[in-house]
Scaffold this motif. Structure first.
Motif, mmCIF file in Angstrom:
data_model
loop_
_atom_site.group_PDB
_atom_site.id
_atom_site.type_symbol
_atom_site.label_atom_id
_atom_site.label_comp_id
_atom_site.label_asym_id
_atom_site.label_seq_id
_atom_site.Cartn_x
_atom_site.Cartn_y
_atom_site.Cartn_z
ATOM 1 N N MET A 74 0.830 -1.197 0.000
ATOM 2 C CA MET A 74 0.000 0.000 0.000
ATOM 3 C C MET A 74 0.873 1.260 0.000
ATOM 4 O O MET A 74 0.540 2.257 -0.635
ATOM 5 N N MET A 94 1.908 1.765 -3.425
ATOM 6 C CA MET A 94 0.810 2.275 -4.245
ATOM 7 C C MET A 94 0.536 3.746 -3.954
ATOM 8 O O MET A 94 0.103 4.472 -4.833
ATOM 9 N N LEU A 95 0.801 4.170 -2.716
ATOM 10 C CA LEU A 95 0.669 5.597 -2.403
ATOM 11 C C LEU A 95 1.605 6.433 -3.262
ATOM 12 O O LEU A 95 1.362 7.609 -3.505
ATOM 13 N N ASP A 148 1.956 5.840 -6.291
ATOM 14 C CA ASP A 148 1.366 5.673 -7.624
ATOM 15 C C ASP A 148 1.977 4.541 -8.448
ATOM 16 O O ASP A 148 1.840 4.529 -9.673
ATOM 17 N N LEU A 149 2.615 3.585 -7.787
ATOM 18 C CA LEU A 149 3.072 2.388 -8.503
ATOM 19 C C LEU A 149 1.845 1.507 -8.762
ATOM 20 O O LEU A 149 0.955 1.405 -7.915
ATOM 21 N N PRO A 207 -0.685 -1.704 -9.082
ATOM 22 C CA PRO A 207 -0.849 -2.765 -8.081
ATOM 23 C C PRO A 207 -0.014 -4.011 -8.351
ATOM 24 O O PRO A 207 0.534 -4.601 -7.428
ATOM 25 N N VAL A 208 0.085 -4.418 -9.623
ATOM 26 C CA VAL A 208 0.820 -5.654 -9.921
ATOM 27 C C VAL A 208 2.302 -5.479 -9.592
ATOM 28 O O VAL A 208 2.912 -6.321 -8.925
ATOM 29 N N LEU A 246 -6.259 12.614 0.379
ATOM 30 C CA LEU A 246 -5.404 12.203 -0.739
ATOM 31 C C LEU A 246 -5.907 12.799 -2.044
ATOM 32 O O LEU A 246 -5.130 13.312 -2.865
ATOM 33 N N LYS A 294 -3.617 15.313 -4.136
ATOM 34 C CA LYS A 294 -3.197 14.933 -5.492
ATOM 35 C C LYS A 294 -3.925 15.761 -6.549
ATOM 36 O O LYS A 294 -3.756 15.524 -7.746
ATOM 37 N N VAL A 331 -3.983 5.175 -7.577
ATOM 38 C CA VAL A 331 -4.228 3.732 -7.456
ATOM 39 C C VAL A 331 -4.379 3.255 -6.012
ATOM 40 O O VAL A 331 -5.057 2.268 -5.733
ATOM 41 N N PHE A 332 -3.778 3.981 -5.082
ATOM 42 C CA PHE A 332 -3.895 3.603 -3.672
ATOM 43 C C PHE A 332 -5.359 3.513 -3.232
ATOM 44 O O PHE A 332 -5.753 2.591 -2.518
ATOM 45 N N VAL A 371 -7.631 0.395 -4.395
ATOM 46 C CA VAL A 371 -7.125 -0.852 -3.811
ATOM 47 C C VAL A 371 -7.394 -0.872 -2.306
ATOM 48 O O VAL A 371 -7.845 -1.876 -1.737
ATOM 49 N N MET A 372 -7.137 0.256 -1.649
ATOM 50 C CA MET A 372 -7.386 0.353 -0.211
ATOM 51 C C MET A 372 -8.858 0.111 0.114
ATOM 52 O O MET A 372 -9.188 -0.638 1.035
ATOM 53 N N VAL A 415 -5.044 -8.463 -11.915
ATOM 54 C CA VAL A 415 -5.802 -7.443 -11.193
ATOM 55 C C VAL A 415 -7.305 -7.742 -11.270
ATOM 56 O O VAL A 415 -8.013 -7.732 -10.266
#
Ligand SMILES: [K+]
Ligand SMILES: [K+]
Lengths: 488, 488
Positions: free
Chosen positions: A416, A419-420, A422-423, A425-426, B295, B299, B334-335, B338-339, B426
């Motif tokens: 997570m 991902m914060l 901005d990478l 998910p995979v 966030l 952002k 993306v965070f 997924v979160m 995903v």
């Protein structure tokens, strides 16, 4: 706070031992004339001076270490020794006209010492050869554990080793089958490791590798590290024979070294063959390898024989946490790379050189889940959990379950965090997983044909942390953060 | 095998109750003249005939049900009742000139009854309105559990309900706080549910929804189902006020209904306010919602106020397992998505209408992990796990840990099956997660602006299985597969 002084003293000794290890790349550099030999005496001098300053400056803190000290030493060692290990990398790359950042050098050193084997360097074939020897040697040192080395050597220097051995996490059933004398045990384990290493280097050499390549790939194989001296990794050799040899030694190194030690010492071959964890490890690696080979054949990716070899080699490489690749398996049907990566978390045995959760924990969990299912219907059934004929007690089950939980929490938390930034998910999940399992290549942007250099410095540090946490099996490290640890 | 006959007899009664429920869409269809009213008398006739055939044909098997029967009934009910529920969908869509496959109709019915709320239909706005009423009504029925309904009604018909109540999974700490008389309890829960429903439909109506939209979205909100009568989901209304109302009722429905019941009945308001699970559920939903709002602001996705509303609405919608969307949150950093998806596995309370692992299990696990960390350093410390002042015993901890394990195994196994069909990781993981948590929209190809119709029939069946497993909290279902279950 004065607790840290006897620990720093021992750390000083470890730093001095590292100076000795630098003799290997020095010798190679002088012999091969790769132009960076000056680097090693400098790094050795730094290590010897700082190490001896710690050791002799703090000599009045020589004392038997307590459990608290063990946890502290392991954490400090795994955080600070990479500093020492990264010094020759930084200096040699700078001298060769290819400067690297501190972040990258530290990552590479941690990746080596934790036997992750992920690399952040590109153009490996063009690096001074002694740098590649040092990178791969770090894995070999880390493979059996710096602390097992310490146990074997340090008692002569007057340090009680038993606390270290306990703190160095090596799976949940450590100690049980070993000789009471820790020193003897540690030497025995190194004996097994040395024997495998010798056999492996000879096999690679006889099968066609150049002597130095054979040495470096032996370092990577028996430690389940997976670094290569070539950008193309094992694909460089284009040799099915070499791949089969690697498969054999990766399977050997995925099992508990204490089993080999006991089998050799006491001749208990039947006990060895019937060990449930060993059977589960080998069965899983070979079974899933065959399944993925079959999949590659059915889906038409390769012809039958080629599919079998590709499936077995890559499954065993990835799932044993080695991480060699001879082709870009991210192009395979998506089931295969994901399955291989997830398997790397569970397949290797405790007491092997592999990373991850360890198979014995999965066996205990599986039996515990089975028991719960029965209890749901027959609430009064009393039925202990057994493994290999022995009863596994409740405290052990609890601690395995807690480990799983902390493992999952670490995996999710670090992913997570990535991902914060901005990478995707995979890439995020697979990079953390591959680091936490001390495996190496992930999916997405950090796949087997890529390197961790695609990540930002912050992301690299997250992966570095994951590798150390994975190697310490997380709990030892987290213990440092609890108030109870610091209470008397 | 004769065990199944008394169970089938009870199942017959449930089928007959379903026939009555079809009266609602029938009335709507007649009143709104949507052209498919003929469908409902046919489906009701089929349900009544088959239900009464089972009930009266097997009347000599009337007996008190054993634990074994409870598990069997729940599994059979959740597998077969969707058949009955899908009948009006198939017939009405066929009559309206938009035929749907059996796979899709069954998926939609399971999605409704499990309160997953994922949809496989497109063009919702153009469907006969009674079809949308039936879809959303299924969630409302499923929300409190078909079997709680059975407990409240069936004892009058001479069936012992306590076993059913136990088998219907509602979290690990069920029974403890409820009145001894199960029938009274079940009625009390329905009373709370009915009160919330009435308040919700009134609030939606007063805030501007058309009466039928208010009814249907009430069905979706208090059940935490999340189906809508509009393709644009909650985005159709473009009304911040309606979103805030939805947020309020989703928060209400995410907590344990037994707590409301006890608070109303006995006036134990302080006990209610200090319930650790309720505090954790509300704290998590609101806290993470605020964080994601922040966030979105930092952002630069939205202006501050808009960011706060978007963050809170979507986090609470997804994490409470409702799954409403008013904008395409897959476009956010993306965070966030997924979160939100991962939170849907843990945020809701046991005894709420939500899905997932349930917050109380997370609390128990957290305390257990804390204890283990302490024990690592102080091996002899004796320290029981406590929750809300009560000691949580070892059997409970074991069963929670086993549940986590089976949950993780199910998640991984079903995702791997989807990946074997070449679905990307995903989409595969998120579809299984969203189904298993009874949440609805996933990531990738099954995101909030898409539907499950993008999947192949086989993939749809895997998700259907995941929804049923999720609703049954997996263990009850798996018990069926153990040999011990079938032993006398
Ligand atoms: K590795
Ligand atoms: K839902």
């Amino acid at each position: 706070m004065s607790d840290v002084l006897p620990v720093l003293r021992v750390l000083g000794m470890l730093v001095m031992l590292f100076a000795l290890a630098m003799g290997v790349p020095l010798a190679v550099s002088l012999h091969q004339q790769d132009g960076v030999w000056q680097v090693y005496p400098i790094a050795m001098a730094v290590a010897l001076v700082s190490g001896s300053a710690l050791t002799f400056g703090l000599r009045r803190y020589q004392r038997e270490l307590l459990p608290r000290h063990g946890v502290m030493l392991v954490s400090l060692a795994w955080s600070l020794l990479p500093l020492v290990a990264s010094l020759p990398l930084t200096l040699a790359c700078g001298l060769a006209g290819r400067p690297i950042s501190f972040t990258h050098a530290y990552f590479e050193a941690v990746s080596g010492l934790t036997t992750t084997g992920a690399t952040i360097f590109t153009g490996l074939d063009a690096l001074p050869v002694s740098v590649n020897v040092w990178r791969t040697l770090l894995q070999w040192i880390g493979g059996m554990g710096i602390l097992v080395l310490a146990v074997a050597v340090l008692p002569m220097l007057g340090v009680g080793g038993s606390q270290l051995f306990k703190a160095e996490a090596a799976g949940p059933v450590r100690d049980t089958k070993l000789t009471p004398r820790m020193t003897g045990t540690a030497k025995g384990l190194w004996g097994v490791y040395g024997t495998f290493s010798l056999a492996c280097v000879l096999a690679y050499w006889l099968a066609g590798m150049e002597p130095l390549d054979a040495l470096m790939h032996m370092f990577s194989t028996v430690s389940l590290g997976g670094m290569s001296s070539h950008d193309a990794s094992f694909g460089h050799f284009r040799s099915p024979l070499l791949e089969w040899i690697a498969v054999g030694f990766m399977l050997l190194a995925s099992c508990n070294f204490a089993l080999y030690f006991i089998a050799m010492r006491k001749g208990h071959v039947r006990e060895f063959m019937s060990d449930p964890e060993m059977r589960a490890t080998l069965g899983t690696l070979v079974g899933v390898g065959l399944f993925i080979g079959l999949l590659l054949w059915i889906k038409g990716v390769y012809a039958p024989v080629e599919a079998l070899r590709q499936g077995l080699f890559h499954t065993i490489s990835v799932a044993s946490t080695t991480g060699y690749a001879s082709s870009d398996y991210l192009g395979w049907p998506v089931f295969a790379p994901v399955m291989m990566l997830m398997l790397s978390g569970v397949a290797t045995s405790a007491g092997s050189t592999g990373g991850g959760i360890k198979m014995v924990r999965m066996l205990i969990l599986f039996k515990q889940a089975q028991r719960e299912l029965t209890r749901l219907v027959h609430p009064n059934a009393v039925q202990p959990v057994r493994l290999g004929g022995r009863v596994v007690g409740s405290p052990m089950i609890f601690s395995v379950l807690a480990f799983m939980l902390v493992y999952a929490a670490t995996l999710i938390l670090l992913s997570m965090v990535l991902m914060l930034t901005d990478l995707d998910p995979v890439t995020a999940f697979s990079a953390v997983m591959a680091s936490l399992h001390c495996m190496g290549p992930g999916l997405g942007a950090v796949g087997p044909t890529s390197t961790y250099a695609v990540l930002t410095d912050f992301q690299v540090w997250v992966c570095t942390l994951a590798m150390v946490l994975g190697r310490l099996e997380i709990l030892s490290f987290l213990a440092l953060l609890t108030p109870a640890f610091w209470r008397r």
